[in-house]
Enzyme design. Sequence first.
Site, PDB file in Angstrom:
ATOM      1  N   ARG A 286      50.366  55.720 130.213  1.00 31.09           N
ATOM      2  CA  ARG A 286      50.912  55.271 131.498  1.00 31.09           C
ATOM      3  C   ARG A 286      52.170  56.052 131.919  1.00 31.09           C
ATOM      4  O   ARG A 286      52.310  56.430 133.079  1.00 31.09           O
ATOM      5  CB  ARG A 286      51.271  53.792 131.384  1.00 31.09           C
ATOM      6  CG  ARG A 286      51.680  53.143 132.690  1.00 31.09           C
ATOM      7  CD  ARG A 286      52.312  51.774 132.446  1.00 31.09           C
ATOM      8  NE  ARG A 286      51.613  50.960 131.514  1.00 31.09           N
ATOM      9  CZ  ARG A 286      50.740  49.999 131.816  1.00 31.09           C
ATOM     10  NH1 ARG A 286      50.475  49.732 133.071  1.00 31.09           N
ATOM     11  NH2 ARG A 286      50.152  49.284 130.877  1.00 31.09           N
ATOM     12  N   ARG A 322      43.913  46.060 138.176  1.00 32.40           N
ATOM     13  CA  ARG A 322      45.155  45.548 137.577  1.00 32.40           C
ATOM     14  C   ARG A 322      45.727  44.309 138.271  1.00 32.40           C
ATOM     15  O   ARG A 322      46.120  43.359 137.604  1.00 32.40           O
ATOM     16  CB  ARG A 322      46.215  46.646 137.486  1.00 32.40           C
ATOM     17  CG  ARG A 322      45.743  47.882 136.695  1.00 32.40           C
ATOM     18  CD  ARG A 322      46.871  48.838 136.358  1.00 32.40           C
ATOM     19  NE  ARG A 322      47.747  48.291 135.339  1.00 32.40           N
ATOM     20  CZ  ARG A 322      48.919  47.785 135.579  1.00 32.40           C
ATOM     21  NH1 ARG A 322      49.417  47.773 136.799  1.00 32.40           N
ATOM     22  NH2 ARG A 322      49.627  47.277 134.598  1.00 32.40           N
ATOM     23  N   CYS A 353      33.431  39.946 146.826  1.00 34.37           N
ATOM     24  CA  CYS A 353      33.272  38.500 147.007  1.00 34.37           C
ATOM     25  C   CYS A 353      33.861  37.709 145.855  1.00 34.37           C
ATOM     26  O   CYS A 353      33.134  37.102 145.053  1.00 34.37           O
ATOM     27  CB  CYS A 353      31.795  38.186 147.197  1.00 34.37           C
ATOM     28  SG  CYS A 353      31.199  38.960 148.690  1.00 34.37           S
ATOM     29  N   GLU A 354      35.150  37.760 145.726  1.00 34.15           N
ATOM     30  CA  GLU A 354      35.885  36.968 144.738  1.00 34.15           C
ATOM     31  C   GLU A 354      37.263  36.691 145.334  1.00 34.15           C
ATOM     32  O   GLU A 354      37.888  37.610 145.887  1.00 34.15           O
ATOM     33  CB  GLU A 354      36.108  37.760 143.443  1.00 34.15           C
ATOM     34  CG  GLU A 354      34.861  38.212 142.774  1.00 34.15           C
ATOM     35  CD  GLU A 354      34.821  37.865 141.289  1.00 34.15           C
ATOM     36  OE1 GLU A 354      35.665  37.090 140.814  1.00 34.15           O
ATOM     37  OE2 GLU A 354      33.924  38.398 140.641  1.00 34.15           O
ATOM     38  N   TYR A 381      45.338  53.647 134.475  1.00 28.79           N
ATOM     39  CA  TYR A 381      44.534  52.415 134.444  1.00 28.79           C
ATOM     40  C   TYR A 381      44.108  51.998 135.858  1.00 28.79           C
ATOM     41  O   TYR A 381      43.967  50.812 136.136  1.00 28.79           O
ATOM     42  CB  TYR A 381      45.297  51.291 133.727  1.00 28.79           C
ATOM     43  CG  TYR A 381      45.753  51.711 132.349  1.00 28.79           C
ATOM     44  CD1 TYR A 381      44.832  51.952 131.344  1.00 28.79           C
ATOM     45  CD2 TYR A 381      47.112  51.911 132.063  1.00 28.79           C
ATOM     46  CE1 TYR A 381      45.244  52.368 130.077  1.00 28.79           C
ATOM     47  CE2 TYR A 381      47.530  52.333 130.806  1.00 28.79           C
ATOM     48  CZ  TYR A 381      46.590  52.561 129.826  1.00 28.79           C
ATOM     49  OH  TYR A 381      47.001  52.989 128.577  1.00 28.79           O
TER      50      TYR A 381
HETATM   51  N1  LLP Z   1      47.600  54.220 121.924  1.00 27.42           N
HETATM   52  C1  LLP Z   1      46.832  53.136 121.735  1.00 27.42           C
HETATM   53  C2  LLP Z   1      46.248  52.904 120.414  1.00 27.42           C
HETATM   54  C3  LLP Z   1      46.589  52.257 122.804  1.00 27.42           C
HETATM   55  O1  LLP Z   1      45.821  51.185 122.605  1.00 27.42           O
HETATM   56  C4  LLP Z   1      47.155  52.521 124.069  1.00 27.42           C
HETATM   57  C5  LLP Z   1      46.911  51.619 125.199  1.00 27.42           C
HETATM   58  C6  LLP Z   1      47.959  53.673 124.217  1.00 27.42           C
HETATM   59  C7  LLP Z   1      48.161  54.501 123.120  1.00 27.42           C
HETATM   60  C8  LLP Z   1      48.584  54.064 125.519  1.00 27.42           C
HETATM   61  O2  LLP Z   1      49.499  53.123 125.977  1.00 27.42           O
HETATM   62  P1  LLP Z   1      50.377  53.416 127.279  1.00 27.42           P
HETATM   63  O3  LLP Z   1      51.361  54.497 126.938  1.00 27.42           O
HETATM   64  O4  LLP Z   1      49.468  53.834 128.360  1.00 27.42           O
HETATM   65  O5  LLP Z   1      51.017  52.130 127.558  1.00 27.42           O
HETATM   66  N2  LLP Z   1      44.804  48.414 131.054  1.00 27.42           N
HETATM   67  C9  LLP Z   1      46.179  48.016 130.792  1.00 27.42           C
HETATM   68  C10 LLP Z   1      46.802  48.850 129.703  1.00 27.42           C
HETATM   69  C11 LLP Z   1      46.053  48.785 128.386  1.00 27.42           C
HETATM   70  C12 LLP Z   1      46.661  49.640 127.311  1.00 27.42           C
HETATM   71  C13 LLP Z   1      45.825  49.645 126.100  1.00 27.42           C
HETATM   72  N3  LLP Z   1      46.248  50.541 125.086  1.00 27.42           N
HETATM   73  C14 LLP Z   1      46.970  48.069 132.095  1.00 27.42           C
HETATM   74  O6  LLP Z   1      46.400  48.423 133.114  1.00 27.42           O
HETATM   75  O7  LLP Z   1      48.146  47.716 132.108  1.00 27.42           O
END
Ligand code: LLP
Length: 428
Positions: A286, A322, A353-354, A381
């Site tokens: 992210r 999200r 439709c939600e 994401y």
């Molecule tokens: N490494 C592992 C093992 C992870 O599970 C994740 C994210 C990352 C790295 C990367 O994390 P980041 O730097 O992007 O925070 N869909 C959710 C976020 C789910 C993150 C899952 N794991 C959202 O839209 O907020």
Amino acid sequence: MKQARQTCTTYMEAFSYKNGSLYAEDVSLEALAGRHGTPAYVYSRAAIEAGWRAYADAFSGRDTLVCYSVKANGNLAILDLLARLGSGFDIVSGGELERVLVAGGDPGKVVFSGVGKRADEIRRALEVGIRCFNVESEAELLRINGIAGDMSARAPVSIRVNPDIDPDTHPYIATGLKENKFGVDAGQALDLYRLAGGLDNIAATGIDCHIGSQITSIGPYIDAVNKLLSLLERLEQTGITLSHIDIGGGLGISYGDEQAPDIAGFAGTVSDLVPERYGIILEPGRSIVGNAGVLLTRVEYLKSNNTRRFAVVDASMNDLLRPSLYRARHDIIPVSERGDGAAVDYDVVGPVCETGDFLGLQRRLSLAPDDLLAVLSCGAYGFSMSSNYNSRPRAVELLVDGEHEHVIRERETVEQLMAGERILGARG
Ligand code: LLP
């Protein structure tokens, strides 16, 4: 203007108004919508690259591998840009591995996380020679050992430790609490390293954790690193020496109100804590791409009842999940600035439709039908969690580079959605 600035301060002002019209770098979003239609994801190359470099520069004094987390946004063009900078990649599936390979990523810089690695995925990862498996259970360790044995290979592994630390984020994206499915507790980790030491086809090279995502304070992170360090010490006392510590991803970004952690400050603290003899692996997703993308959408209808005004736009929860899934707040701003005089509160909703299909609730906007809106901070994401719900083809993805624009994924067609389906023959 102020809103657009806030979201880009980490790298640069990739999305900003020029003469009242919102631009991605040097290309107007209005022109992009005219040429490519809406909904559209629009990314800034400069912002993506600056996002990656922020980590590489901050950790430059150390032996560090920045493994971009592919799940945040796995578009091939984005992976290619990062591979060219020398990025490694954090993957969680065979599909993500193939993307990295097609984009020219170095398999020797790939770490493979996830609780459910299938045998075929493990085999392929060994075949291409990934850097490390982040192992999440004893059963997985034994499976990897068996497959590596069949291939006369030695699998490099880290054990993913679940440090039982509250990262203070949305419960769905906290991953390092003992009630979460991820990793193993510290005691089990010691047992697994001992077990690994006796397995012919395993080489334990590191230790790993990932405590969650959208973490805005580095305190929990530091607690996690300290837990890993004390485990490393205990391992060394028993004669097990590892060469790297993988501290996962998870640093948050500003979606408007939050203060994103400073990456340089974070790097300084981590580098001070981790002894020089260990290499550092990071898995940010992210914080590299989140503020490097917007979702461009057009107002289809304005409607109101006695209680609410709705702006029905052409993007929906299938494009950006999200807000519906986590109640996440993304700023929504007009592509053409208007005076705020006529601004009223709208629920910005999609056609699905939600009732849960909204991009933002109670947003003060001055709108007319056909207006374009930009939903900010959608680089991570966003597209990667999009779906075809309601048989809606997924949006086009565009990458802006200075004054140039590139279609990096074509808008899907309804024919493509149905391509793999079959109806029963006459006698079926
Ligand atoms: N490494 C592992 C093992 C992870 O599970 C994740 C994210 C990352 C790295 C990367 O994390 P980041 O730097 O992007 O925070 N869909 C959710 C976020 C789910 C993150 C899952 N794991 C959202 O839209 O907020």
